[in-house]
Design an enzyme around this catalytic site. Sequence first.
Site, PDB file in Angstrom:
ATOM      1  N   THR A  42      12.714  -1.292  32.813  1.00  0.00           N
ATOM      2  CA  THR A  42      13.664  -1.104  33.796  1.00  0.00           C
ATOM      3  C   THR A  42      12.694  -1.023  35.062  1.00  0.00           C
ATOM      4  O   THR A  42      11.351  -0.729  34.980  1.00  0.00           O
ATOM      5  CB  THR A  42      14.404   0.128  33.846  1.00  0.00           C
ATOM      6  OG1 THR A  42      13.585   1.301  33.545  1.00  0.00           O
ATOM      7  CG2 THR A  42      15.358  -0.074  32.477  1.00  0.00           C
TER       8      THR A  42
ATOM      9  N   LYS B  20      13.093   3.621  36.939  1.00  0.00           N
ATOM     10  CA  LYS B  20      12.694   5.002  36.320  1.00  0.00           C
ATOM     11  C   LYS B  20      11.334   5.290  37.026  1.00  0.00           C
ATOM     12  O   LYS B  20      11.272   5.214  38.370  1.00  0.00           O
ATOM     13  CB  LYS B  20      12.545   5.015  34.668  1.00  0.00           C
ATOM     14  CG  LYS B  20      13.868   4.381  34.198  1.00  0.00           C
ATOM     15  CD  LYS B  20      13.897   4.778  32.739  1.00  0.00           C
ATOM     16  CE  LYS B  20      14.859   3.977  31.813  1.00  0.00           C
ATOM     17  NZ  LYS B  20      16.138   3.711  31.973  1.00  0.00           N
TER      18      LYS B  20
HETATM   19  N1  PLP Z   1      15.232   0.717  27.535  1.00  0.00           N
HETATM   20  C1  PLP Z   1      14.833   2.189  27.586  1.00  0.00           C
HETATM   21  C2  PLP Z   1      13.849   2.545  26.930  1.00  0.00           C
HETATM   22  C3  PLP Z   1      15.662   2.854  28.308  1.00  0.00           C
HETATM   23  O1  PLP Z   1      15.410   4.191  28.399  1.00  0.00           O
HETATM   24  C4  PLP Z   1      16.806   2.396  28.939  1.00  0.00           C
HETATM   25  C5  PLP Z   1      17.619   3.402  29.847  1.00  0.00           C
HETATM   26  O2  PLP Z   1      17.806   4.434  29.994  1.00  0.00           O
HETATM   27  C6  PLP Z   1      17.261   1.297  29.202  1.00  0.00           C
HETATM   28  C7  PLP Z   1      16.304   0.312  28.399  1.00  0.00           C
HETATM   29  C8  PLP Z   1      18.338   0.506  29.624  1.00  0.00           C
HETATM   30  O3  PLP Z   1      18.218   0.325  31.208  1.00  0.00           O
HETATM   31  P1  PLP Z   1      19.521   0.207  31.898  1.00  0.00           P
HETATM   32  O4  PLP Z   1      20.284   1.356  31.942  1.00  0.00           O
HETATM   33  O5  PLP Z   1      18.960  -0.449  33.260  1.00  0.00           O
HETATM   34  O6  PLP Z   1      20.498  -0.757  31.139  1.00  0.00           O
END
Ligand code: PLP
Length: 418
Positions: free
Chosen positions: A223, A226
């Site tokens: 992402t 974060k």
């Molecule tokens: N991958 C991980 C490890 C995550 O912690 C998150 C979100 O919390 C995502 C993917 C998904 O991201 P999004 O909320 O933008 O779909």
Amino acid sequence: NAPLSEIDPEIAAVLDRELGRQRDYLEMIASENFVPRSVLQSQGSVLTNKYAEGYPGKRYYGGCEEVDVAEALAIERAKSLFGAAYANVQPHSGATANAAVLHALINKGQKIMGLSLAHGGHLTHGMKLNFSGKLYEVAAYGLDEQSHRIEMEQVREQALAERPDVIIAGWSAYPRHLDFAAFRAIADEIGAKLWTDMAHFAGLVAAGLHPSPVPYSDVVSTTVHKTLGGPRSGLIVSRDEELAKKLNSAVFPGQQGGPLMHVIAAKATALKIAAGPEFKERQERVLEGARLLAERLTAPDAIAAGINVVTGGTDVHLVLVDLRNSPIDGQQAQDLLHEVGITVNRNAVPFDPRPPMVTSGVRIGTPALATRGFGSVEFTEVADVIATALKGGADIDALRARVKRLTDEFPLYPGLAQ
Ligand code: PLP
């Protein structure tokens, strides 16, 4: 052309109140951050009007000259920041980036193996209600019962027994570095692909403060919102140019239609910022804050009150508070900290005896406060406010006043009116 406050006063009021909330609370949700004004500017720009299905220079729509420049910049910056041969900056979110990765790497019915959701994995790593759990066969590895860490010999044994086609490294709630070389060796031993989802720690990788998964993984997704501190969205990088065609086609037309060009432009800016020295200094404060928090929450008075942190510390931007020995559960801790003016989320701890809607933990992260300007003095103060609250029986008004002093001292988006 009337302003939002005239056209839709109800939504204008939501924006106003939300800005106030972000200013008045200490944001410690580990997956959140504050984007700079420059990123807000692109996201609220005319680029939102543009359709640009395809990729730079190969679009299905006319008039893409300018958005092509923005996307090409974002791609070059992503490649350079993470030392990758390939980047795709179109994923609307982390979840769609992950869907595209699996789409590119394997076919329906093949097997994936990631960290289980209950032990800190993400929904897209094989949770049964998610596309990943429905389209693919799923095996999961967990944490060691004693150390609460990912023990690579256990992962290897599980991989040899399950023989997944894709091994997933990456997490949403885990406080330690991953051993990417060991993941690579296991993947090679069983002929699997290695996909790392660095959504949480990408900002630390960008700053050179966390081992990079890029040299070891076939594909890396993340992402952007974060630790990386950019607009809400995702991206994919790879060291392997051979996968480029498959990954591009998995994102578009595989998962998405038109890319969000206003977000891609904002992504380009965020990636430029992440390559600079100020970003590195900020990430150092992120790590220092998390370390101070772990230290305070394992001090003798905290331990005596039934508080601890998972694995006894942290290598990253978050701490998982372990409340299994505390009379306060995860939900109560979240509510209590909210009263004090600190926003966190409840989170299961490994082998949690309490149900998922209650949990025995909270996940606390430092990226947003580091962006707000906090350094070791402020993080020491926040850590003490949190420990004092979680010990129970504290004067909530006094703690709220300590939080207010910090929010006053570090104004968020000064001068901004929504
Ligand atoms: N991958 C991980 C490890 C995550 O912690 C998150 C979100 O919390 C995502 C993917 C998904 O991201 P999004 O909320 O933008 O779909």
